[in-house]
Design a protein around this motif. Structure first.
Motif, PDB file in Angstrom:
ATOM      1  N   GLY A   1      14.158 -29.424 -33.458  1.00  0.00           N
ATOM      2  CA  GLY A   1      14.351 -29.777 -32.053  1.00  0.00           C
ATOM      3  C   GLY A   1      13.062 -30.263 -31.411  1.00  0.00           C
ATOM      4  O   GLY A   1      13.064 -31.226 -30.634  1.00  0.00           O
ATOM      5  N   ARG A   2      11.962 -29.631 -31.755  1.00  0.00           N
ATOM      6  CA  ARG A   2      10.665 -30.070 -31.221  1.00  0.00           C
ATOM      7  C   ARG A   2      10.320 -31.465 -31.734  1.00  0.00           C
ATOM      8  O   ARG A   2       9.834 -32.308 -30.986  1.00  0.00           O
ATOM      9  N   VAL A   3      10.566 -31.686 -33.021  1.00  0.00           N
ATOM     10  CA  VAL A   3      10.286 -32.997 -33.608  1.00  0.00           C
ATOM     11  C   VAL A   3      11.152 -34.063 -32.942  1.00  0.00           C
ATOM     12  O   VAL A   3      10.677 -35.148 -32.606  1.00  0.00           O
ATOM     13  N   ALA A   4      12.420 -33.749 -32.728  1.00  0.00           N
ATOM     14  CA  ALA A   4      13.331 -34.716 -32.104  1.00  0.00           C
ATOM     15  C   ALA A   4      12.835 -35.107 -30.716  1.00  0.00           C
ATOM     16  O   ALA A   4      12.888 -36.290 -30.348  1.00  0.00           O
ATOM     17  N   ARG A   5      12.348 -34.144 -29.949  1.00  0.00           N
ATOM     18  CA  ARG A   5      11.819 -34.459 -28.617  1.00  0.00           C
ATOM     19  C   ARG A   5      10.579 -35.346 -28.730  1.00  0.00           C
ATOM     20  O   ARG A   5      10.396 -36.279 -27.947  1.00  0.00           O
ATOM     21  N   GLN A   6       9.738 -35.083 -29.722  1.00  0.00           N
ATOM     22  CA  GLN A   6       8.540 -35.891 -29.907  1.00  0.00           C
ATOM     23  C   GLN A   6       8.902 -37.318 -30.315  1.00  0.00           C
ATOM     24  O   GLN A   6       8.291 -38.275 -29.850  1.00  0.00           O
ATOM     25  N   VAL A   7       9.906 -37.448 -31.180  1.00  0.00           N
ATOM     26  CA  VAL A   7      10.341 -38.774 -31.603  1.00  0.00           C
ATOM     27  C   VAL A   7      10.878 -39.552 -30.415  1.00  0.00           C
ATOM     28  O   VAL A   7      10.577 -40.739 -30.247  1.00  0.00           O
ATOM     29  N   GLU A   8      11.641 -38.906 -29.558  1.00  0.00           N
ATOM     30  CA  GLU A   8      12.184 -39.593 -28.380  1.00  0.00           C
ATOM     31  C   GLU A   8      11.061 -40.058 -27.455  1.00  0.00           C
ATOM     32  O   GLU A   8      11.099 -41.175 -26.933  1.00  0.00           O
ATOM     33  N   GLU A   9      10.053 -39.230 -27.271  1.00  0.00           N
ATOM     34  CA  GLU A   9       8.906 -39.630 -26.443  1.00  0.00           C
ATOM     35  C   GLU A   9       8.161 -40.792 -27.087  1.00  0.00           C
ATOM     36  O   GLU A   9       7.721 -41.712 -26.393  1.00  0.00           O
ATOM     37  N   ALA A  10       8.033 -40.771 -28.404  1.00  0.00           N
ATOM     38  CA  ALA A  10       7.375 -41.876 -29.114  1.00  0.00           C
ATOM     39  C   ALA A  10       8.173 -43.160 -28.946  1.00  0.00           C
ATOM     40  O   ALA A  10       7.598 -44.237 -28.704  1.00  0.00           O
ATOM     41  N   ARG A  11       9.495 -43.068 -29.066  1.00  0.00           N
ATOM     42  CA  ARG A  11      10.353 -44.250 -28.876  1.00  0.00           C
ATOM     43  C   ARG A  11      10.133 -44.867 -27.492  1.00  0.00           C
ATOM     44  O   ARG A  11      10.031 -46.084 -27.356  1.00  0.00           O
ATOM     45  N   LYS A  12      10.106 -44.035 -26.475  1.00  0.00           N
ATOM     46  CA  LYS A  12       9.924 -44.522 -25.108  1.00  0.00           C
ATOM     47  C   LYS A  12       8.588 -45.242 -24.954  1.00  0.00           C
ATOM     48  O   LYS A  12       8.513 -46.307 -24.343  1.00  0.00           O
ATOM     49  N   ALA A  13       7.532 -44.652 -25.506  1.00  0.00           N
ATOM     50  CA  ALA A  13       6.205 -45.260 -25.392  1.00  0.00           C
ATOM     51  C   ALA A  13       6.150 -46.588 -26.130  1.00  0.00           C
ATOM     52  O   ALA A  13       5.621 -47.584 -25.607  1.00  0.00           O
TER      53      ALA A  13
END
Length: 119
Positions: free
Chosen positions: A79-91
């Motif tokens: 779940g933590r990784v998924a949130r980080q991936v989503e933030e990376a996608r946005k950036a």
């Protein structure tokens, strides 16, 4: 008792770099002879939050005594990784669509593909 204390110290001592804390937990779980000790270390990986812990704790999904704790830790870390991936996608998307950053658009596009499409 020694494993419990070591896990607690690794978890609480923020002066130790995350890589070193991960390595210490890895050594502890490899050396822990009993399921209850391994269970404590699995909890340490969950608390540490290092995504490399997913692989470590997932190794215990086939162990009936540790399956529940391993699954809970793996899901928490994922779940933590998924949130980080989503933030990376946005950036990356923002960089790719900012005209002033045209020189980086190709690199951003490649990274966007590597991160995968949104579901």
């Amino acid at each position: 008792l020694a494993v419990r204390g070591a896990v607690r110290l690794v978890g609480e001592d923020r002066s130790i770099a995350e890589d070193a804390r991960f390595s210490q937990l890895r050594r502890l779980i490899d050396a822990a002879p009993r399921a209850e000790e391994k269970r404590l270390v699995i909890g340490g990986f969950k608390a540490l939050g290092d995504s490399r812990g997913i692989e470590v704790v997932s190794a215990y999904l086939d162990d009936p005594e540790l399956r529940g704790e391993a699954a809970d830790a793996a899901l928490t870390l994922a779940g933590r990784v998924a949130r980080q991936v989503e933030e990376a996608r946005k950036a990356v998307e923002r960089i790719r669509t900012t005209p002033e950053l045209g020189a980086l658009h190709e690199r951003a596009g490649a990274l966007e593909k590597a991160l995968g499409e949104r579901n």
